[in-house]
Design an enzyme around this catalytic site. Structure first.
Site, short mmCIF file in Angstrom:
data_model
loop_
_atom_site.label_atom_id
_atom_site.label_comp_id
_atom_site.label_asym_id
_atom_site.label_seq_id
_atom_site.Cartn_x
_atom_site.Cartn_y
_atom_site.Cartn_z
N SER A 60 0.89 -1.28 0.11
CA SER A 60 0.02 0.12 0.06
C SER A 60 0.94 1.25 -0.13
O SER A 60 0.44 2.26 0.65
CB SER A 60 -0.73 -0.10 1.20
OG SER A 60 -1.76 0.74 1.11
N ASP A 111 -6.64 0.10 2.33
CA ASP A 111 -5.47 0.69 2.54
C ASP A 111 -5.63 2.02 3.39
O ASP A 111 -4.53 2.00 4.37
CB ASP A 111 -4.68 0.78 1.37
CG ASP A 111 -4.72 -0.43 0.47
OD1 ASP A 111 -5.31 -1.59 1.12
OD2 ASP A 111 -4.48 -0.45 -0.61
P1 NG1 Z 1 -2.75 -2.93 -2.92
O1 NG1 Z 1 -2.07 -4.10 -2.58
O2 NG1 Z 1 -2.25 -1.74 -2.16
O3 NG1 Z 1 -2.65 -2.96 -4.34
C1 NG1 Z 1 -5.32 -3.18 -3.40
C2 NG1 Z 1 -6.50 -2.00 -3.03
C3 NG1 Z 1 -7.13 -2.47 -1.77
C4 NG1 Z 1 -7.67 -3.84 -1.81
C5 NG1 Z 1 -6.45 -4.81 -2.25
C6 NG1 Z 1 -6.75 -6.63 -2.43
C7 NG1 Z 1 -6.00 0.29 -3.72
C8 NG1 Z 1 -5.38 1.38 -3.28
N1 NG1 Z 1 -5.68 -0.82 -3.00
O4 NG1 Z 1 -4.19 -3.08 -2.59
O5 NG1 Z 1 -8.43 -1.54 -1.51
O6 NG1 Z 1 -8.69 -4.11 -2.72
O7 NG1 Z 1 -5.76 -4.40 -3.56
O8 NG1 Z 1 -7.29 -6.86 -1.08
O9 NG1 Z 1 -6.65 0.22 -4.51
#
Ligand code: NG1
Length: 543
Positions: free
Chosen positions: A193, A248
């Site tokens: 994140s 996140d």
């Molecule tokens: P990351 O791992 O930071 O790419 C993304 C989404 C979350 C969630 C997860 C899967 C964003 C900013 N973050 O996280 O909201 O959906 O994937 O659980 O889009």
């Protein structure tokens, strides 16, 4: 095990700061923390930010940031440093945008933004300690009307997303001259994140600068509530081209040291710290070093999954006669909406999963034409509604597999939280402890399997790391975050954690990346501790 398994949770609703303050009748410790402190804290000592084990290295890093700031802007005082951490998700993957609960925790790695407020040049200047990110300058007078071009992958877009967030909170705000130096230590594309931490830190920095520059303000404390920061950061991050959920930003802002956070999105956003009552286990994060850049691969990965789960929900509602679903953020219905509608008709989660299998009987997936038929809409209508702001590319939508993952993962979160929070005290003893850890771990392992087989968001390196983790003593292991690269999180015994880390260094990093430096390996794999969320730091910038 040093303590009984019973653990504590409590809940703080974070609809608005005013509502939080008004409704606060804190009976539990954590309610007191969140309800009595709705604003992002202003802190003067790093020992309030980092754990004792992380502090020495962080003190060196902050001293170096302050030094670099002075060299870059010799005539300017450092007004404050805004900070937001990354997160690791323990369980609940790709279900936040379907409005099901998730269980992340804030980590030590973070984004810092050192800011001078109060110049007269009318400029927003962004510098980065990483020389790959070249300096950017904007006129503050132009910021309000600035459009972010999400098709260009540009680092300063994340700061500008924070600017958008500020104007959504304070439409008539005047952003003062700000000269910034940014230092991010969350690896990008690692599923930890980094992007949300950057957007949250940026929005916090701008809100604090606006407060600091206001002629009516004698302090810049209480510039923004945690709830406003979270909600605005969720919406503003979408300007960067990802149709993100809210996990996140919630973890980054609401992080509580020593606690995971149960984040709920339905019926409204809520964060409930969950304490680990056992001192005997630890979570280890291991980065595959495969960069998962969802801003680039969004059309075939992340954004496509958001479309698949949203349209699956709409089809289920239509085919099962559930009526219109509540719409999430102007986008579409959610699988949570479907589950709630079925619940009202006396159908439980297993029943809903059966309906999914009936309605989506084609294992090979659905073309756009078939989707249009199921929804009773034209292909053009569907494209305009779900695939225009966030374009996607696909051959067939995999409604069945995606929906089954989401529903079962939601159940896994329930069971995991149940275990963490209600494990009976009479389970003490070696065997009980072993069983307890195995139960938690089996949920993590099932989650990974589902991410791989049903949600198709794993990759060869993630699968290899998960396999190696379990072979080397982890109770359970799974990908964390969006997947398609990025990191794993493994549950290990604390007294075996160092040995475990060493094994993965030898068996994964040294073999996959021969010649990799010790520093790079140390950055890639670490034992993680749940840490504090966003904060503004002023003063000596030391312990
Ligand atoms: P990351 O791992 O930071 O790419 C993304 C989404 C979350 C969630 C997860 C899967 C964003 C900013 N973050 O996280 O909201 O959906 O994937 O659980 O889009």
């Amino acid at each position: 095990m040093s303590r009984a398994y019973a653990s504590t949770t409590s809940t703080a609703t974070i609809t608005t700061a005013a509502a939080a303050a008004a409704s606060s009748t804190p009976t539990l410790e954590i309610d007191a923390i969140l309800d009595a402190a709705p604003y992002v804290p202003v802190i003067s000592s790093l020992s309030s930010v980092y754990s004792a084990s992380a502090l020495p290295a962080q003190e060196r890093r902050w001293a170096s940031l302050v030094e670099s700031f002075k060299n870059l802007y010799p005539a300017e005082d450092l007004t404050f440093i805004a900070r937001s951490p990354g997160r690791v998700n323990l369980i609940g993957e790709h279900i936040d945008y379907s409005l099901f609960d998730v269980l992340p925790m804030a980590i030590t790695q973070d984004v810092l933004i050192a800011v001078h407020v109060g110049g007269t040049d009318g400029k927003l200047v962004l510098n980065n300690t990483d020389p790959h990110f070249v300096s950017r300058t904007f006129n503050v007078a132009d910021l309000k009307d600035l459009e972010i071009d999400a098709t260009v992958h540009e680092w300063s877009n994340y700061f500008l997303a924070g600017v958008k967030g500020l104007f959504s909170l304070l439409p008539s705000a005047e952003i003062p001259s700000m000269h910034c130096l940014i230092d991010g230590r969350i690896p990008t594309g690692a599923g930890l994140s980094s992007s949300s931490a950057f957007v949250c830190a940026s929005l916090l920095a701008i809100a604090t600068a606006v407060k600091a520059a206001s002629p009516y303000s004698t302090t810049f404390a209480n510039a923004v509530t945690k709830s406003d920061l979270v909600q605005s950061a969720i919406v503003s991050e979408r300007h960067v081209g990802v149709n993100s959920g809210g996990m996140d930003q919630s973890a980054s802002v609401f992080g509580v040291p020593g606690h995971a956070l149960r984040v709920q999105f339905y019926p409204q956003l809520k964060a409930s710290p969950v304490a680990f009552q056992s001192d005997d286990f630890a979570f280890v994060i291991a980065n595959t070093l495969v960069v998962a850049d969802k801003h680039v691969t969004g059309p075939i990965h992340y954004n496509l999954r958001v479309v698949e789960t949203t349209v699956a929900a709409e089809i289920l509602a239509k085919q099962c006669g559930l009526g219109p679903l509540p719409i999430r953020d102007g986008f579409g219905g959610t699988l949570r909406g479907v589950v709630e509608a079925f619940k009202a008709r006396g159908v439980d989660m297993t029943g809903v999963m059966d309906k999914v299998k009936q309605v989506f009987s084609k294992q090979e997936g659905y073309t756009l034409a078939e989707t249009a038929e199921l929804l009773g809409q034209t292909e053009l209508e569907i494209t305009q509604k779900y695939m225009t702001r966030f374009p996607v590319r696909f051959e067939r939508f995999q409604f069945r597999a995606r929906a089954l993952h989401v529903l079962d993962e939601a159940r896994r979160v329930e069971r995991f939280c149940e275990l963490l929070t209600h494990a009976p005290a009479d389970q003490c003893g070696e065997d009980a402890e072993e069983k307890y850890l195995q139960d938690l771990a089996s949920i993590m392992t099932a989650s990974h399997k589902s991410c791989r087989a049903l949600f198709d968001c794993s990759c060869e390196e993630l699968d290899e790391l998960v396999g190696l983790a379990v072979a080397n003593g982890a109770y359970g292991s799974r990908l964390t975050g969006a997947g398609w690269g990025g990191a794993t999180v493994s549950l290990v015994r604390k007294d075996k954690a160092d040995e475990f880390v060493q094994c993965l260094k030898e068996e994964y990093y040294s073999k996959r990346y021969p010649g990799i430096s010790q520093d790079k390996m140390n950055d890639a794999i670490c034992i993680t501790e749940p840490g504090l969320g966003s904060a503004v730091v002023v003063g000596s910038y030391s312990g």
